[in-house]
Design an enzyme around this catalytic site. Sequence first.
Site, PDB file in Angstrom:
ATOM      1  N   HIS A  83       1.553  -2.131   5.667  1.00 37.62           N
ATOM      2  CA  HIS A  83       1.384  -2.484   4.256  1.00 37.62           C
ATOM      3  C   HIS A  83       2.396  -1.747   3.376  1.00 37.62           C
ATOM      4  O   HIS A  83       2.806  -2.267   2.330  1.00 37.62           O
ATOM      5  CB  HIS A  83      -0.025  -2.132   3.786  1.00 37.62           C
ATOM      6  N   ASP A 100      -3.669  -8.593   3.170  1.00 32.96           N
ATOM      7  CA  ASP A 100      -5.022  -8.847   3.658  1.00 32.96           C
ATOM      8  C   ASP A 100      -5.617  -9.931   2.766  1.00 32.96           C
ATOM      9  O   ASP A 100      -5.605  -9.793   1.526  1.00 32.96           O
ATOM     10  CB  ASP A 100      -5.888  -7.592   3.559  1.00 32.96           C
ATOM     11  N   ARG A 103       0.852  -1.196   0.000  1.00 31.50           N
ATOM     12  CA  ARG A 103       0.000   0.000   0.000  1.00 31.50           C
ATOM     13  C   ARG A 103       0.883   1.239   0.000  1.00 31.50           C
ATOM     14  O   ARG A 103       1.652   1.444   0.944  1.00 31.50           O
ATOM     15  CB  ARG A 103      -0.901   0.001   1.226  1.00 31.50           C
ATOM     16  N   GLU A 130      -7.500  -7.645  13.288  1.00 32.97           N
ATOM     17  CA  GLU A 130      -8.079  -7.938  11.978  1.00 32.97           C
ATOM     18  C   GLU A 130      -7.757  -9.381  11.579  1.00 32.97           C
ATOM     19  O   GLU A 130      -6.588  -9.711  11.360  1.00 32.97           O
ATOM     20  CB  GLU A 130      -7.517  -6.973  10.923  1.00 32.97           C
ATOM     21  N   HIS A 178      -5.467  -9.878   8.288  1.00 33.54           N
ATOM     22  CA  HIS A 178      -4.228  -9.088   8.141  1.00 33.54           C
ATOM     23  C   HIS A 178      -3.027  -9.864   8.684  1.00 33.54           C
ATOM     24  O   HIS A 178      -2.988 -10.227   9.860  1.00 33.54           O
ATOM     25  CB  HIS A 178      -4.434  -7.775   8.907  1.00 33.54           C
TER      26      HIS A 178
END
Length: 250
Positions: A139, A146, A94, A225, A228
Amino acid sequence: MPTRTMLTALALLAGTATAMAETLPENFVYLADIAPQIRQDMRYAGDHNFVGRPITGYEAAECILSRPAAEALRDAAIELAEQNLVLRVYDCYRPARAVADFAQWARDIDDLAMQAEFYPRVDKSRLFELGYIAERSGHSRGSTVDLTIEPAESAPTPWAHGEALLDCALPDRYPDNPLDFGTGYDCFDNHAHHGAAGINPEAEENRKMLADLLDRHGFAPYAEEWWHYTLRDEPFPDTYFDFVIAARPD
């Protein structure tokens, strides 16, 4: 008027610039080149995410990872195939600019377009406080992913912009996890946490299956999460990259 020599030089420069734009940093790869059997549903390149639009830096719906992370994920997918199951990734590398886009969106407390699905029980003004949004993300180091598990014969359910939003923590939520994991992806809710109370036994077993699989291949979970995971021996533990996610070269 440009000469033939000048035009040729300009064409070469343009070609060089394009090639540079398509070249990933050293030790990064497109997951599709390493593990084409892993399905990709790159949410931040489209509208079906908690913001409701494509996120800055996602110019293509492609999963990019550090090579060690991609190879470890490939090995996990090979093991999973023995059970007629496959991995599907929602987000991989990301860009830092995307993280900044999330943070800017979170500060606009009046933008609640996707609240009914992704954070129906959370006051948007508390997203930073509760840890759902941060100024930096693992990320961006390139070794966090994910993901979910689904049967090999399943197919993703298309999501159309403007359709009704379904609470991500309810049984009749949007069917983005063909195996039940207790919530949908990117659900800002306590039920998304590992070890959360109120998760049905099937979802708990599926979370354990994903966690055990990825643990065997070197990934550590993130407590809040279930989807993740980060490669424990990530090659860039202190570097937050910001190159855009461009289309995979032909």
